[in-house]
Design a protein around this motif. Sequence first.
Motif, mmCIF file in Angstrom:
data_model
loop_
_atom_site.group_PDB
_atom_site.id
_atom_site.type_symbol
_atom_site.label_atom_id
_atom_site.label_comp_id
_atom_site.label_asym_id
_atom_site.label_seq_id
_atom_site.Cartn_x
_atom_site.Cartn_y
_atom_site.Cartn_z
ATOM 1 N N SER A 10 -20.015 30.636 5.905
ATOM 2 C CA SER A 10 -20.498 30.825 4.535
ATOM 3 C C SER A 10 -19.975 29.735 3.603
ATOM 4 C CB SER A 10 -20.066 32.190 4.008
ATOM 5 O OG SER A 10 -20.331 32.274 2.622
ATOM 6 N N LYS A 11 -20.895 28.932 3.094
ATOM 7 C CA LYS A 11 -20.499 27.887 2.146
ATOM 8 C C LYS A 11 -20.160 28.500 0.779
ATOM 9 C CE LYS A 11 -21.458 24.981 5.404
ATOM 10 N NZ LYS A 11 -20.372 24.556 6.296
ATOM 11 N N ALA A 12 -20.729 29.664 0.496
ATOM 12 C CA ALA A 12 -20.414 30.344 -0.776
ATOM 13 C C ALA A 12 -18.958 30.804 -0.797
ATOM 14 C CB ALA A 12 -21.349 31.532 -0.981
ATOM 15 N N VAL A 13 -18.478 31.329 0.330
ATOM 16 C CA VAL A 13 -17.072 31.738 0.412
ATOM 17 C C VAL A 13 -16.166 30.521 0.262
ATOM 18 C CG1 VAL A 13 -15.299 32.701 1.938
ATOM 19 C CG2 VAL A 13 -17.558 33.780 1.801
ATOM 20 N N LYS A 14 -16.511 29.436 0.951
ATOM 21 C CA LYS A 14 -15.716 28.210 0.840
ATOM 22 C C LYS A 14 -15.639 27.749 -0.611
ATOM 23 C CE LYS A 14 -15.871 23.294 1.868
ATOM 24 N NZ LYS A 14 -16.748 22.190 2.265
ATOM 25 N N GLN A 15 -16.765 27.841 -1.321
ATOM 26 C CA GLN A 15 -16.820 27.346 -2.696
ATOM 27 C C GLN A 15 -15.840 28.079 -3.609
ATOM 28 O OE1 GLN A 15 -18.470 24.542 -3.318
ATOM 29 N NE2 GLN A 15 -17.442 24.583 -5.302
ATOM 30 N N GLN A 16 -15.570 29.364 -3.313
ATOM 31 C CA GLN A 16 -14.576 30.113 -4.097
ATOM 32 C C GLN A 16 -13.243 29.375 -4.109
ATOM 33 O OE1 GLN A 16 -15.707 34.306 -2.248
ATOM 34 N NE2 GLN A 16 -13.857 34.418 -3.455
ATOM 35 N N MET A 18 -12.800 26.108 -3.238
ATOM 36 C CA MET A 18 -12.944 24.749 -3.772
ATOM 37 C C MET A 18 -12.915 24.755 -5.303
ATOM 38 S SD MET A 18 -12.908 22.999 -1.055
ATOM 39 C CE MET A 18 -13.237 21.342 -1.639
ATOM 40 N N ASP A 19 -13.256 25.904 -5.910
ATOM 41 C CA ASP A 19 -13.247 26.005 -7.374
ATOM 42 C C ASP A 19 -11.857 26.254 -7.942
ATOM 43 O OD1 ASP A 19 -15.955 25.576 -7.521
ATOM 44 O OD2 ASP A 19 -16.491 27.700 -7.569
ATOM 45 N N LEU A 20 -10.873 26.543 -7.095
ATOM 46 C CA LEU A 20 -9.507 26.772 -7.579
ATOM 47 C C LEU A 20 -8.922 25.489 -8.159
ATOM 48 C CD1 LEU A 20 -8.075 28.844 -4.578
ATOM 49 C CD2 LEU A 20 -8.648 29.718 -6.861
ATOM 50 N N PRO A 21 -8.150 25.586 -9.239
ATOM 51 C CA PRO A 21 -7.506 24.380 -9.783
ATOM 52 C C PRO A 21 -6.482 23.826 -8.791
ATOM 53 C CG PRO A 21 -6.721 26.350 -10.920
ATOM 54 C CD PRO A 21 -7.843 26.791 -10.034
ATOM 55 N N GLN A 22 -6.312 22.508 -8.780
ATOM 56 C CA GLN A 22 -5.379 21.880 -7.838
ATOM 57 C C GLN A 22 -4.151 21.297 -8.533
ATOM 58 O OE1 GLN A 22 -8.622 19.070 -6.478
ATOM 59 N NE2 GLN A 22 -7.005 17.535 -6.745
ATOM 60 N N GLY A 23 -3.980 21.640 -9.813
ATOM 61 C CA GLY A 23 -2.810 21.141 -10.538
ATOM 62 C C GLY A 23 -2.870 19.638 -10.725
ATOM 63 N N ASP A 24 -1.706 18.990 -10.689
ATOM 64 C CA ASP A 24 -1.661 17.532 -10.866
ATOM 65 C C ASP A 24 -1.827 16.777 -9.547
ATOM 66 O OD1 ASP A 24 -1.191 17.872 -13.566
ATOM 67 O OD2 ASP A 24 0.995 17.967 -13.296
ATOM 68 N N LYS A 25 -1.886 17.525 -8.452
ATOM 69 C CA LYS A 25 -1.945 16.884 -7.139
ATOM 70 C C LYS A 25 -3.337 16.326 -6.851
ATOM 71 C CE LYS A 25 2.269 18.234 -6.088
ATOM 72 N NZ LYS A 25 3.381 17.260 -6.004
ATOM 73 N N VAL A 26 -3.374 15.313 -5.972
ATOM 74 C CA VAL A 26 -4.633 14.664 -5.582
ATOM 75 C C VAL A 26 -4.703 14.619 -4.059
ATOM 76 C CG1 VAL A 26 -5.880 12.465 -5.575
ATOM 77 C CG2 VAL A 26 -4.816 13.287 -7.681
ATOM 78 N N GLN A 27 -5.889 14.939 -3.521
ATOM 79 C CA GLN A 27 -6.118 14.811 -2.081
ATOM 80 C C GLN A 27 -6.756 13.452 -1.804
ATOM 81 O OE1 GLN A 27 -8.245 18.716 -2.162
ATOM 82 N NE2 GLN A 27 -7.359 18.976 -0.127
ATOM 83 N N ALA A 28 -6.120 12.698 -0.919
ATOM 84 C CA ALA A 28 -6.652 11.382 -0.526
ATOM 85 C C ALA A 28 -7.000 11.420 0.955
ATOM 86 C CB ALA A 28 -5.626 10.291 -0.807
#
Length: 371
Positions: A10-16, A18-28
């Motif tokens: 389910s891409k809808a479940v995943k999107q929940q 992905m919508d969470l805030p990630q703070g000041d961190k960055v994924q590279a």
Amino acid sequence: MATSASATLSKAVKQQYMDLPQGDKVQAMYIWIDGTGEGLRCKTRTLDSEPKSIEDLPEWNFDGSSTYQAEGSNSDMYLVPSAMFRDPFRKDPNKLVLCEVLKYNGKPAETNLRIMCKKVMEMVEDQHPWFGMEQEYTILGTDGHPFGWPSNGFPGPQGPYYCGVGADKAYGRDIVEAHYRACLYAGVQICGTNAEVMPAQWEFQVGPCEGINMGDHLWVARFLLHRVCEDFGVVASFDPKPIPGNWNGAGCHTNFSTKEMREDGGLKAIEDSIEKLGKRHSYHIRAYDPKGGLDNARRLTGHHETSNIHEFSAGVANRGASIRIPRNVGQEKKGYFEDRRPSANCDPYGVTEALIRTCLLNEEGDEPTDY
């Protein structure tokens, strides 16, 4: 047609999430070319802040024994960040980082063609070499069967599919649209797309890019395509002849010009370059696919809009020639030419470097000069 099991999650479940805030961190996400010279690998690390330039990105390492690049007893390989793009899957401020691969001793890995390409490009930067590459690919199921083809047999013969529209002519447009938008978001210089001659085969074009940027942008565009196809549960193939028989193969036609060629009277410089290319055909064939010409031998038969791999030819508006001069370039006496020999799975660093060596550095013979 088989699709991957992960595509049914389910891409809808995943999107929940992905919508969470990630703070000041960055994924590279670090991306590199593996030991096959055509496969891509990737892995992600967390950064404390958003990098503004390549210099802000740390070097990293990986296990080269699992990517056909090292022995298990001495497997550490180094990732050197070389180009940075926005991440269309995780979105801002996250990044995609294209890397060069170095061996344990600091020397480039065998499939790291970028390092020499960059050196050669710097030698001719005053001539402002521009490239545009036309990347053809085929959408397959996970079982290797072309997307949308009947499970037993073949679709109707080629003819209605090129730039086609309609459910019976265009197979898999959703993937093409998603990839196009992902490229634009990432900052890749994608300039167009179209359905190709064989059903389930498509093309996107990247350029104009100057110098080393051509290879960087095409490799990232390929990565984005693989990643989009992963979401849809299908496979993007860059095989130069995915279906044997009376079906078109897949190339990566490469358009090339210099400042002189683009200015009035530039046709003479174009013709001079083509003459040099004609004397070095075998060197270019070796440089234009990852297996030294063996992959292209299946495609360059002289049929299906290709030249013969054993012969060099050139002509205005001739799609059966090694080198095509576009009709309007012949009329305006300036512009660019198209090298139709590179295979779909070529390394763009190797292709663009070979063109510079022959056309601008005036190299001759079957071996590249060592600089």
